[in-house]
Design a protein around this motif. Structure first.
Motif, PDB file in Angstrom:
ATOM      1  N   LYS A   1     -17.509  -9.805   3.834  1.00 48.63           N
ATOM      2  CA  LYS A   1     -16.895  -8.766   4.842  1.00 48.63           C
ATOM      3  C   LYS A   1     -17.874  -7.805   5.353  1.00 48.63           C
ATOM      4  O   LYS A   1     -17.835  -7.318   6.504  1.00 48.63           O
ATOM      5  CB  LYS A   1     -15.657  -7.965   4.255  1.00 48.63           C
TER       6      LYS A   1
ATOM      7  N   LEU B   1     -11.606  -2.092  12.043  1.00 54.90           N
ATOM      8  CA  LEU B   1     -12.745  -1.613  11.426  1.00 54.90           C
ATOM      9  C   LEU B   1     -13.980  -2.362  12.160  1.00 54.90           C
ATOM     10  O   LEU B   1     -14.898  -1.786  12.364  1.00 54.90           O
ATOM     11  CB  LEU B   1     -12.671  -2.142   9.905  1.00 54.90           C
TER      12      LEU B   1
ATOM     13  N   LYS C   1     -18.421  -7.871   9.248  1.00 52.66           N
ATOM     14  CA  LYS C   1     -17.910  -6.528   9.982  1.00 52.66           C
ATOM     15  C   LYS C   1     -19.105  -5.620  10.128  1.00 52.66           C
ATOM     16  O   LYS C   1     -18.879  -4.522  10.896  1.00 52.66           O
ATOM     17  CB  LYS C   1     -16.916  -6.221   9.276  1.00 52.66           C
TER      18      LYS C   1
ATOM     19  N   PHE D   1     -13.108  -0.923   3.051  1.00 53.79           N
ATOM     20  CA  PHE D   1     -12.458  -1.304   1.760  1.00 53.79           C
ATOM     21  C   PHE D   1     -12.190  -2.736   1.729  1.00 53.79           C
ATOM     22  O   PHE D   1     -11.821  -3.384   2.695  1.00 53.79           O
ATOM     23  CB  PHE D   1     -11.230  -0.573   1.589  1.00 53.79           C
TER      24      PHE D   1
ATOM     25  N   ASN E   1     -12.248  -3.488  -4.177  1.00 51.99           N
ATOM     26  CA  ASN E   1     -11.248  -3.285  -5.499  1.00 51.99           C
ATOM     27  C   ASN E   1     -10.201  -4.398  -5.788  1.00 51.99           C
ATOM     28  O   ASN E   1     -10.000  -5.257  -4.651  1.00 51.99           O
ATOM     29  CB  ASN E   1     -10.593  -1.985  -5.432  1.00 51.99           C
TER      30      ASN E   1
ATOM     31  N   PRO F   1      -5.571  -6.866  15.945  1.00 51.19           N
ATOM     32  CA  PRO F   1      -7.034  -6.518  16.050  1.00 51.19           C
ATOM     33  C   PRO F   1      -7.558  -6.315  14.820  1.00 51.19           C
ATOM     34  O   PRO F   1      -6.844  -5.605  13.967  1.00 51.19           O
ATOM     35  CB  PRO F   1      -6.930  -5.302  17.140  1.00 51.19           C
TER      36      PRO F   1
ATOM     37  N   ASN G   1      -0.406   0.654  -5.104  1.00 57.16           N
ATOM     38  CA  ASN G   1       0.625   1.394  -5.717  1.00 57.16           C
ATOM     39  C   ASN G   1       0.319   2.239  -7.012  1.00 57.16           C
ATOM     40  O   ASN G   1       1.194   2.772  -7.663  1.00 57.16           O
ATOM     41  CB  ASN G   1       2.053   0.692  -5.489  1.00 57.16           C
TER      42      ASN G   1
ATOM     43  N   MET H   1      -4.644   5.951  -2.214  1.00 51.60           N
ATOM     44  CA  MET H   1      -6.165   5.807  -2.343  1.00 51.60           C
ATOM     45  C   MET H   1      -6.791   6.582  -1.084  1.00 51.60           C
ATOM     46  O   MET H   1      -7.635   7.260  -0.976  1.00 51.60           O
ATOM     47  CB  MET H   1      -6.624   4.303  -2.395  1.00 51.60           C
TER      48      MET H   1
ATOM     49  N   ALA I   1     -12.378   3.221   6.291  1.00 54.16           N
ATOM     50  CA  ALA I   1     -11.011   2.536   6.428  1.00 54.16           C
ATOM     51  C   ALA I   1     -10.386   2.123   5.348  1.00 54.16           C
ATOM     52  O   ALA I   1     -10.871   1.041   4.655  1.00 54.16           O
ATOM     53  CB  ALA I   1     -11.501   1.150   7.161  1.00 54.16           C
ATOM     54  N   VAL I   2      -9.331   2.862   4.773  1.00 51.35           N
ATOM     55  CA  VAL I   2      -8.888   2.434   3.475  1.00 51.35           C
ATOM     56  C   VAL I   2      -7.530   1.552   3.506  1.00 51.35           C
ATOM     57  O   VAL I   2      -6.930   1.298   2.943  1.00 51.35           O
ATOM     58  CB  VAL I   2      -8.503   3.774   2.656  1.00 51.35           C
ATOM     59  N   ALA I   3      -6.957   1.734   4.983  1.00 47.69           N
ATOM     60  CA  ALA I   3      -5.709   1.180   5.128  1.00 47.69           C
ATOM     61  C   ALA I   3      -5.393  -0.164   4.969  1.00 47.69           C
ATOM     62  O   ALA I   3      -6.436  -1.052   5.234  1.00 47.69           O
ATOM     63  CB  ALA I   3      -5.231   1.517   6.531  1.00 47.69           C
TER      64      ALA I   3
ATOM     65  N   LYS J   1      -7.210   7.503  -9.099  1.00 49.42           N
ATOM     66  CA  LYS J   1      -7.701   7.521  -7.865  1.00 49.42           C
ATOM     67  C   LYS J   1      -8.320   8.996  -7.056  1.00 49.42           C
ATOM     68  O   LYS J   1      -9.381   8.839  -6.423  1.00 49.42           O
ATOM     69  CB  LYS J   1      -6.448   7.300  -6.793  1.00 49.42           C
TER      70      LYS J   1
ATOM     71  N   SER K   1       0.669  -1.396  -0.181  1.00 47.39           N
ATOM     72  CA  SER K   1       0.209   0.001   0.081  1.00 47.39           C
ATOM     73  C   SER K   1       0.973   1.220  -0.112  1.00 47.39           C
ATOM     74  O   SER K   1       1.783   1.512   0.848  1.00 47.39           O
ATOM     75  CB  SER K   1      -0.977   0.064   1.168  1.00 47.39           C
ATOM     76  N   SER K   2       0.670   2.198  -1.050  1.00 43.92           N
ATOM     77  CA  SER K   2       1.282   3.539  -0.918  1.00 43.92           C
ATOM     78  C   SER K   2       0.685   4.679  -0.416  1.00 43.92           C
ATOM     79  O   SER K   2       0.996   5.785   0.062  1.00 43.92           O
ATOM     80  CB  SER K   2       1.293   3.863  -2.372  1.00 43.92           C
ATOM     81  N   GLY K   3      -0.743   4.353  -0.003  1.00 39.44           N
ATOM     82  CA  GLY K   3      -1.505   5.459   0.568  1.00 39.44           C
ATOM     83  C   GLY K   3      -2.076   6.244  -0.339  1.00 39.44           C
ATOM     84  O   GLY K   3      -3.152   7.255   0.279  1.00 39.44           O
TER      85      GLY K   3
END
Ligand code: PMT
Length: 398
Positions: free
Chosen positions: A337, A308, A341, A323, A349, A305, A359, A216, A273-275, A381, A212-214
């Motif tokens: 999910k 989300l 959740k 996400f 995606n 943990p 990325n 999004m 929650a995109v992380a 994005k 992950s590049s961050g």
């Protein structure tokens, strides 16, 4: 649906060679569902015929203050009131100077003075004229009065010079003016976004992480800000810079991310929650660098943990958007999910393609909620983030 849908846009065209690009601009605005009325200055008509704009916009072109017939059809004051937005593209140095001085000596300048609509200006001129301090002062005056300046771009110019002063392309102008209509969608709403990867330490120099590049998550945070929200960003390690109006906390591991999220969550209306949070972490973290010794080495992992799920499980929970990063059965896995959740929405995606997901500057998504779903085709994005935030805003209920 675009924010430009059903919006009334007056497109002012002044006398520059870039006027030909405004034909594509009319087409792009119409594609987005906008109603377009074109106003041309005398100089603009030296470069391009009004008939072309009439054919593309579907409306008679407005040319003069003193044309009794045109005024009878839609007078300049009526046109000023009709506009939701005035875009001037191309805007010459001369037209910027006249606007900055508040002149009203032709239809376009009169219209700008008479209208309460926001003004967006796409400059197009020789690089020396653009960098001239007088033009820069005029630009600043217009910005101080609330005008939005679109570009200009840098590159080779019609006169042979190279530098800043080229008018933006039609697509870029549309991309930049659409958020102007997005301003109120999340006005007063507090949004918390997680972005980037987490790093799970093995020893002081090694960790487990992901690609992950961050990009999004930062795009979502920016889109929420542009939609009027106050935005809290909890970011895993990445090289991106957030808008300085976004409050950002940097974290490393999933446990740290959860701790910061839970500290803020009571003050939050929407959690996105995109992380890409690591699902597992090493059970033991060595205090010293692990030495190379045996041929094999096993690292025991324990579950992290689920941030989300822990937020969605709170008694007083925010609107929760997850996400789902999937390499197969996109919809099926995302639905599981969503339900497991107990989310309000999930953005699924694919992450097994080189031109999307991790990325990349591009992404596509299928958004699923209890009553339906929506597919967003591959796009930048930042554009996807604007569309996602709009959809989230539509579904968010206080
Ligand atoms: O950062 P980029 O390079 O731009 O890439 C963007 C992205 C591919 C990372 C992003 O679009 C994306 O898909 N983010 C979610 C990644 C993920 O962890 O998906 P998941 O299906 O494993 O998790 C589902 C949801 O639970 C996610 O919202 C995730 O943030 C959340 N989660 C997961 C595990 C965990 N321990 N805690 C969580 O909160």
């Amino acid at each position: 649906m675009s924010f430009l849908h059903n919006k009334n846009i007056v497109l002012g065209i002044t006398g520059g060679i870039a006027a030909y690009k405004s034909l594509s601009l009319v087409r792009r605005l119409k594609d987005q569902g906008a109603n377009v009325r074109v106003v041309m200055t005398d100089a603009a008509q030296e470069f391009i015929r009004p008939l072309s704009f009439q054919a593309l916009s579907g409306n008679a072109v407005h040319l003069s203050l003193l044309d009794a017939e045109a005024e009878a059809a839609m007078g300049h004051i009526e046109l000023a009131r009709w506009a939701d937005l005035i875009v001037i593209a191309p805007a010459t140095a001369n037209s910027m100077a006249r606007l900055a001085n508040g002149q009203a000596d032709d239809l376009l300048t009169t219209l700008c003075l008479a209208s309460k609509a926001p003004l967006a200006i796409a400059p197009a001129m020789n690089q020396a004229m653009w960098s001239n301090s007088v033009t820069q002062q005029n630009r600043q005056t217009l910005v101080d009065r609330g005008a939005v300046i679109l570009g200009p771009a840098s590159g080779e110019q019609a006169c042979g010079d190279v530098g800043e002063g080229r008018m933006l392309e039609a697509d870029e102008i549309v991309e930049q003016i659409e958020p102007l209509f997005n301003l109120q969608a999340l006005s007063g709403v507090r949004v918390l976004v997680t972005a980037g990867p987490t790093r799970e330490a093995i020893d002081p120099v090694r960790y487990i992480s992901n690609h992950s590049s961050g990009k999004m998550g930062y795009a979502i945070a920016q889109a929420a800000l542009e939609a009027g929200a106050s935005v809290e960003l909890v970011s895993g390690p990445c090289a991106l810079v957030a808008n300085d109006r976004i409050s950002r906390t940097d974290v490393e591991s999933a446990k740290e991310m959860q701790q910061v999220v839970l500290q803020h969550i009571e003050q939050v209306d929407i959690f996105i929650a995109v992380a890409a949070v690591a699902d597992y972490r090493p059970k033991q973290v060595s205090g010293q660098k692990i030495k190379k010794q045996a041929d094999k080495m096993n690292i025991e992992l324990i579950k992290n943990p689920d941030i989300l799920a822990s937020v969605a499980g709170l008694q007083h929970r925010p609107f929760c958007v997850g996400f789902a990063a999937e390499t197969e059965k996109l919809e099926q896995h995302a639905r599981l999910k969503l339900e497991a959740k107990q989310l309000d929405m999930i953005v699924a995606n694919r992450v097994d393609q080189s031109d999307g997901g991790f990325n990349s500057d591009y992404n596509s998504a299928t958004v699923i909620w209890a009553g339906g779903q929506h597919v967003f085709e591959k796009t930048s994005k930042s554009r996807l983030a604007t569309d996602l935030v709009r959809l989230i805003a539509e579904h968010y209920t206080i």
